[in-house]
Design a protein around this motif. Sequence first.
Motif, mmCIF file in Angstrom:
data_model
loop_
_atom_site.group_PDB
_atom_site.id
_atom_site.type_symbol
_atom_site.label_atom_id
_atom_site.label_comp_id
_atom_site.label_asym_id
_atom_site.label_seq_id
_atom_site.Cartn_x
_atom_site.Cartn_y
_atom_site.Cartn_z
ATOM 1 N N MET A 1 46.831 28.117 -77.547
ATOM 2 C CA MET A 1 47.851 27.910 -76.536
ATOM 3 C C MET A 1 47.356 27.013 -75.401
ATOM 4 S SD MET A 1 49.578 30.704 -73.983
ATOM 5 C CE MET A 1 48.021 31.021 -73.150
ATOM 6 N N VAL A 2 46.133 27.259 -74.964
ATOM 7 C CA VAL A 2 45.605 26.503 -73.825
ATOM 8 C C VAL A 2 45.532 25.010 -74.152
ATOM 9 C CG1 VAL A 2 43.526 26.120 -72.453
ATOM 10 C CG2 VAL A 2 44.355 28.435 -72.819
ATOM 11 N N ARG A 3 45.020 24.690 -75.319
ATOM 12 C CA ARG A 3 44.897 23.269 -75.679
ATOM 13 C C ARG A 3 46.262 22.626 -75.897
ATOM 14 N NH1 ARG A 3 40.570 22.806 -80.353
ATOM 15 N NH2 ARG A 3 40.105 20.720 -79.602
ATOM 16 N N ARG A 4 47.197 23.383 -76.439
ATOM 17 C CA ARG A 4 48.543 22.818 -76.629
ATOM 18 C C ARG A 4 49.183 22.510 -75.281
ATOM 19 N NH1 ARG A 4 48.802 26.522 -81.050
ATOM 20 N NH2 ARG A 4 49.657 28.160 -79.724
ATOM 21 N N HIS A 12 46.983 13.146 -73.656
ATOM 22 C CA HIS A 12 45.785 12.358 -73.932
ATOM 23 C C HIS A 12 44.770 13.348 -74.490
ATOM 24 C CE1 HIS A 12 42.083 10.148 -73.197
ATOM 25 N NE2 HIS A 12 42.807 9.060 -73.135
ATOM 26 N N ALA A 13 44.388 13.150 -75.742
ATOM 27 C CA ALA A 13 43.643 14.193 -76.444
ATOM 28 C C ALA A 13 42.339 14.570 -75.742
ATOM 29 C CB ALA A 13 43.364 13.738 -77.882
ATOM 30 N N ALA A 14 41.565 13.554 -75.342
ATOM 31 C CA ALA A 14 40.264 13.856 -74.736
ATOM 32 C C ALA A 14 40.437 14.505 -73.364
ATOM 33 C CB ALA A 14 39.440 12.576 -74.616
ATOM 34 N N ASP A 15 41.351 13.971 -72.578
ATOM 35 C CA ASP A 15 41.618 14.573 -71.269
ATOM 36 C C ASP A 15 42.127 16.000 -71.428
ATOM 37 O OD1 ASP A 15 40.820 12.314 -70.026
ATOM 38 O OD2 ASP A 15 42.806 11.709 -69.296
ATOM 39 N N ALA A 16 42.965 16.190 -72.414
ATOM 40 C CA ALA A 16 43.518 17.531 -72.630
ATOM 41 C C ALA A 16 42.419 18.527 -72.948
ATOM 42 C CB ALA A 16 44.545 17.487 -73.759
ATOM 43 N N ASP A 17 41.448 18.109 -73.752
ATOM 44 C CA ASP A 17 40.348 19.025 -74.057
ATOM 45 C C ASP A 17 39.467 19.254 -72.833
ATOM 46 O OD1 ASP A 17 41.128 19.633 -76.564
ATOM 47 O OD2 ASP A 17 39.507 18.587 -77.620
ATOM 48 N N ASP A 18 39.288 18.238 -72.020
ATOM 49 C CA ASP A 18 38.544 18.441 -70.767
ATOM 50 C C ASP A 18 39.258 19.469 -69.892
ATOM 51 O OD1 ASP A 18 36.653 16.640 -71.508
ATOM 52 O OD2 ASP A 18 37.364 15.003 -70.217
ATOM 53 N N ALA A 19 40.558 19.310 -69.780
ATOM 54 C CA ALA A 19 41.333 20.246 -68.951
ATOM 55 C C ALA A 19 41.307 21.645 -69.545
ATOM 56 C CB ALA A 19 42.769 19.756 -68.818
ATOM 57 N N ALA A 20 41.361 21.729 -70.855
ATOM 58 C CA ALA A 20 41.312 23.047 -71.500
ATOM 59 C C ALA A 20 39.970 23.726 -71.211
ATOM 60 C CB ALA A 20 41.534 22.908 -72.996
ATOM 61 N N ASP A 73 46.941 20.376 -88.736
ATOM 62 C CA ASP A 73 47.231 21.123 -89.951
ATOM 63 C C ASP A 73 47.022 20.235 -91.171
ATOM 64 O OD1 ASP A 73 50.781 20.656 -90.158
ATOM 65 O OD2 ASP A 73 49.293 19.557 -89.011
ATOM 66 N N ALA A 74 46.228 20.730 -92.089
ATOM 67 C CA ALA A 74 45.940 19.956 -93.302
ATOM 68 C C ALA A 74 46.746 20.498 -94.463
ATOM 69 C CB ALA A 74 44.449 20.033 -93.597
ATOM 70 N N GLY A 75 47.853 21.160 -94.160
ATOM 71 C CA GLY A 75 48.595 21.905 -95.159
ATOM 72 C C GLY A 75 49.442 21.117 -96.136
ATOM 73 N N PRO A 76 50.222 20.135 -95.673
ATOM 74 C CA PRO A 76 51.245 19.585 -96.569
ATOM 75 C C PRO A 76 50.636 18.819 -97.739
ATOM 76 C CG PRO A 76 51.082 18.266 -94.588
ATOM 77 C CD PRO A 76 50.212 19.463 -94.373
ATOM 78 N N PRO A 77 51.324 18.859 -98.849
ATOM 79 C CA PRO A 77 50.849 18.103 -100.003
ATOM 80 C C PRO A 77 50.921 16.606 -99.711
ATOM 81 C CG PRO A 77 52.998 19.066 -100.428
ATOM 82 C CD PRO A 77 52.518 19.631 -99.132
ATOM 83 N N ALA B 24 45.351 21.183 -81.808
ATOM 84 C CA ALA B 24 44.154 20.345 -81.840
ATOM 85 C C ALA B 24 43.202 20.851 -82.915
ATOM 86 C CB ALA B 24 43.475 20.392 -80.482
ATOM 87 N N GLY B 25 42.504 19.940 -83.498
ATOM 88 C CA GLY B 25 41.536 20.321 -84.521
ATOM 89 C C GLY B 25 40.200 20.716 -83.906
ATOM 90 N N ASP B 26 39.242 20.957 -84.766
ATOM 91 C CA ASP B 26 37.869 21.249 -84.377
ATOM 92 C C ASP B 26 37.796 22.380 -83.347
ATOM 93 O OD1 ASP B 26 35.146 21.124 -84.372
ATOM 94 O OD2 ASP B 26 35.031 19.511 -82.895
ATOM 95 N N ALA B 27 38.391 23.480 -83.701
ATOM 96 C CA ALA B 27 38.338 24.632 -82.788
ATOM 97 C C ALA B 27 36.904 25.109 -82.608
ATOM 98 C CB ALA B 27 39.211 25.752 -83.332
ATOM 99 N N THR B 28 36.113 25.004 -83.656
ATOM 100 C CA THR B 28 34.728 25.484 -83.568
ATOM 101 C C THR B 28 33.937 24.667 -82.556
ATOM 102 O OG1 THR B 28 34.877 26.096 -85.894
ATOM 103 C CG2 THR B 28 32.680 26.031 -84.920
ATOM 104 N N GLY B 29 34.073 23.351 -82.656
ATOM 105 C CA GLY B 29 33.346 22.493 -81.725
ATOM 106 C C GLY B 29 33.811 22.687 -80.299
ATOM 107 N N PHE B 30 35.111 22.843 -80.160
ATOM 108 C CA PHE B 30 35.651 23.056 -78.816
ATOM 109 C C PHE B 30 35.134 24.367 -78.235
ATOM 110 C CE2 PHE B 30 38.852 24.899 -76.003
ATOM 111 C CZ PHE B 30 38.958 23.894 -75.057
ATOM 112 N N THR B 31 35.173 25.411 -79.043
ATOM 113 C CA THR B 31 34.701 26.713 -78.573
ATOM 114 C C THR B 31 33.228 26.646 -78.183
ATOM 115 O OG1 THR B 31 36.261 27.773 -80.072
ATOM 116 C CG2 THR B 31 34.498 29.146 -79.188
ATOM 117 N N ALA B 32 32.441 25.949 -79.002
ATOM 118 C CA ALA B 32 31.012 25.835 -78.698
ATOM 119 C C ALA B 32 30.791 25.105 -77.374
ATOM 120 C CB ALA B 32 30.308 25.105 -79.837
#
Lengths: 151, 107
Positions: A1-4, A12-20, A73-77, B24-32
């Motif tokens: 939830m936090v990352r979403r 912005h993916a990298a900024d979003a992870d920094d904020a998370a 998600d790597a789910g779909p065929p 987002a992917g790489d939950a393991t890396g993020f958690t670490a």
Amino acid sequence: MVRRLTRAVLRHAADADDAAQEAFLSAWNALDRFQPSQALGPWLARIAVNAARDLARRRRVRTTEPVPFDRADAGPPPDQVADRRVTGERLDAALATLPERQRVVLVLFEVEGYAHSEIGQLLGVPEGTVRSELFHAKRKLRELLRPLKEG
Amino acid sequence: MHEEPFDLSRDPALGRELRALLDAGDATGFTASVLARLPERDSLWHVLAGWARPGIAAALVLGAALGFWLALGREPQGGADPAAEVLATDTPLDGEALMGFALGGGR
């Protein structure tokens, strides 16, 4: 939830992870102020949104050319991957046209499953504002995504 | 997406698409990386103790009140406890005394 949520705010993916990361650190440091009688999810969501907004303010000088998110998600065929990527890209582009608060309200409601009243409390806005933001967000998305659906 | 105008109900299809987009992917890396940045804390016990403190205080007050109430309820009123008297006597228990005690008549 936090990352979403941070992704919804920052786009912005990298900024979003920094904020998370900042959000988790803030939550960790504020843990002894958390009241166990309150729900953890909204508390954490509020911290996440605030962390993302803080980062957005600090990095406002950055030109906002969002990096497309990698779909986790790597789910779909394989035969569905292309369709889903097109849909995802269009949704991503449509989402980018929404104001930040509409994106957050939309994600909190449609993805995280919070009620209008909970979102209002979480964001510190009246419930009516939440409903209005949600309505405008969904109408805009519907307009932007309709050509795809009809095509 | 649903096509109904003014519809503020949930749209599961939209929710799924948004989740797929924003997950987002790489939950393991993020958690670490988060764990690596967490500052040292003395322990989590003081946090848990802080959460538990109101509960403990309430339990202590409740316990004290209950103990006081029980003590009042057990205090002999107007003479010795009939049960104690029965047990203290040297004479063997007879049926009448036993029934009288069991039925609350005392002796």
